[in-house]
Design a protein around this motif. Sequence first.
Motif, PDB file in Angstrom:
ATOM      1  N   MET A  79       0.844  -1.196   0.000  1.00 24.70           N
ATOM      2  CA  MET A  79       0.000   0.000   0.000  1.00 24.70           C
ATOM      3  C   MET A  79       0.877   1.243   0.000  1.00 24.70           C
ATOM      4  SD  MET A  79      -2.824   1.244   2.834  1.00 24.70           S
ATOM      5  CE  MET A  79      -3.838  -0.186   2.534  1.00 24.70           C
ATOM      6  N   ARG A  80       0.483   2.241  -0.805  1.00 29.27           N
ATOM      7  CA  ARG A  80       1.264   3.467  -0.887  1.00 29.27           C
ATOM      8  C   ARG A  80       1.192   4.216   0.444  1.00 29.27           C
ATOM      9  NH1 ARG A  80       0.354   8.753  -1.773  1.00 29.27           N
ATOM     10  NH2 ARG A  80      -1.872   8.468  -2.022  1.00 29.27           N
ATOM     11  N   MET A 139      10.234  -3.362  -7.337  1.00 28.89           N
ATOM     12  CA  MET A 139       8.948  -2.714  -7.550  1.00 28.89           C
ATOM     13  C   MET A 139       8.893  -2.027  -8.901  1.00 28.89           C
ATOM     14  SD  MET A 139       7.460   0.592  -7.260  1.00 28.89           S
ATOM     15  CE  MET A 139       8.303   1.476  -5.961  1.00 28.89           C
ATOM     16  N   MET A 140       9.977  -1.312  -9.269  1.00 23.52           N
ATOM     17  CA  MET A 140      10.008  -0.647 -10.576  1.00 23.52           C
ATOM     18  C   MET A 140      10.038  -1.660 -11.706  1.00 23.52           C
ATOM     19  SD  MET A 140      12.484   2.659 -10.129  1.00 23.52           S
ATOM     20  CE  MET A 140      13.959   1.649 -10.046  1.00 23.52           C
ATOM     21  N   ALA A 141      10.820  -2.724 -11.541  1.00 23.96           N
ATOM     22  CA  ALA A 141      10.896  -3.751 -12.580  1.00 23.96           C
ATOM     23  C   ALA A 141       9.529  -4.380 -12.818  1.00 23.96           C
ATOM     24  CB  ALA A 141      11.919  -4.814 -12.191  1.00 23.96           C
ATOM     25  N   ARG A 142       8.826  -4.664 -11.734  1.00 22.55           N
ATOM     26  CA  ARG A 142       7.482  -5.244 -11.870  1.00 22.55           C
ATOM     27  C   ARG A 142       6.525  -4.274 -12.558  1.00 22.55           C
ATOM     28  NH1 ARG A 142       3.231  -5.710  -6.929  1.00 22.55           N
ATOM     29  NH2 ARG A 142       1.373  -5.693  -8.249  1.00 22.55           N
ATOM     30  N   ALA A 143       6.544  -2.993 -12.145  1.00 25.14           N
ATOM     31  CA  ALA A 143       5.642  -2.008 -12.747  1.00 25.14           C
ATOM     32  C   ALA A 143       5.904  -1.850 -14.239  1.00 25.14           C
ATOM     33  CB  ALA A 143       5.800  -0.667 -12.032  1.00 25.14           C
ATOM     34  N   ALA A 174       4.159  -0.936  -6.697  1.00 20.47           N
ATOM     35  CA  ALA A 174       4.059  -1.131  -8.141  1.00 20.47           C
ATOM     36  C   ALA A 174       2.668  -0.790  -8.657  1.00 20.47           C
ATOM     37  CB  ALA A 174       4.425  -2.567  -8.500  1.00 20.47           C
ATOM     38  N   ASP A 175       1.632  -1.140  -7.906  1.00 23.87           N
ATOM     39  CA  ASP A 175       0.268  -0.866  -8.354  1.00 23.87           C
ATOM     40  C   ASP A 175       0.040   0.628  -8.523  1.00 23.87           C
ATOM     41  OD1 ASP A 175      -0.271  -3.563  -8.329  1.00 23.87           O
ATOM     42  OD2 ASP A 175      -1.201  -3.538  -6.341  1.00 23.87           O
ATOM     43  N   SER A 193      -0.837   2.454 -12.085  1.00 25.38           N
ATOM     44  CA  SER A 193      -2.041   3.273 -12.187  1.00 25.38           C
ATOM     45  C   SER A 193      -1.715   4.706 -12.584  1.00 25.38           C
ATOM     46  CB  SER A 193      -2.786   3.251 -10.850  1.00 25.38           C
ATOM     47  OG  SER A 193      -3.917   4.100 -10.887  1.00 25.38           O
ATOM     48  N   LEU A 194      -0.629   5.249 -12.013  1.00 25.46           N
ATOM     49  CA  LEU A 194      -0.237   6.616 -12.316  1.00 25.46           C
ATOM     50  C   LEU A 194       0.153   6.766 -13.783  1.00 25.46           C
ATOM     51  CD1 LEU A 194       0.331   9.464 -11.254  1.00 25.46           C
ATOM     52  CD2 LEU A 194       2.610   8.688 -10.599  1.00 25.46           C
ATOM     53  N   VAL A 195       0.932   5.835 -14.306  1.00 20.86           N
ATOM     54  CA  VAL A 195       1.329   5.904 -15.716  1.00 20.86           C
ATOM     55  C   VAL A 195       0.100   5.782 -16.618  1.00 20.86           C
ATOM     56  CG1 VAL A 195       2.607   4.758 -17.558  1.00 20.86           C
ATOM     57  CG2 VAL A 195       3.660   5.051 -15.311  1.00 20.86           C
TER      58      VAL A 195
END
Length: 242
Positions: free
Chosen positions: A1-2, A82-86, A205-206, A210-212
């Motif tokens: 969670m963010r 996290m970045m790799a997954r996103a 990552a979620d 979502s942001l992108v």
Amino acid sequence: MRRSAIRISESYVVPEDQRRKLAQAVSVFGDEQPAPDEMGGWFDFADWRGRPVDQSYFLGRWTMLYFGYARCKGSCREAAPMMARAARELREAGIAARAAFVDIEVHPIAPPQPLRLAAKDHRHAYNWPMRMAQSDLYERHAGQLDVLSGNRAQLAQATMAYHVLREHTVPHRGEQGLSINHSSMIYLLGRDTFVAAYGYHDMGADALVSLVQDLSQAERQQVDFAAVKRRYLRGTCGGDIG
């Protein structure tokens, strides 16, 4: 969670309630950071194999950019996967994306040296642990994470342009030689390579995906690229980018 705040460039037309909601934070890291439009614009790097990487490498896709320490045992271990997954999930959804980790450990004055074998024993060049850490970081994420670096001048210019704080300290537990305390922002670069938004290593990552997805569909106000270009790297750290 963010848990930390996300800030979006003013050039993206998004609802104000969404902008305010993303800016709310449960966790606060350091002082208030500059606006996204005051960051970025420097792309003189090398990948972990020593091959040059310039702005063209980032054009045409969304990039999650993080400045960390390849031998880090803290926030970098959370941000990198996290970045790799996103980036992978965005590509699977049809959005061109990549994740890039810039190792801010300063290279020695001399160029990186290859492994040297002495007559009687095996000796590593003095920057071998750093290069091994970069290679390990790349392999650990199966090539889904670009691992970048640079010489002293390149890293100094880049960290200034992105407002990255870094401080060499005594090694933490599990680290050898030195440690680097550093800011841990994840910069989201738009297809034009300018900073579209940023959050922190704990945003998840979620939230990144979502942001992108939201920003890729948002209307974009015109940006005075010439003015932005002139803003970076002035004064004592060098002249305007040519």
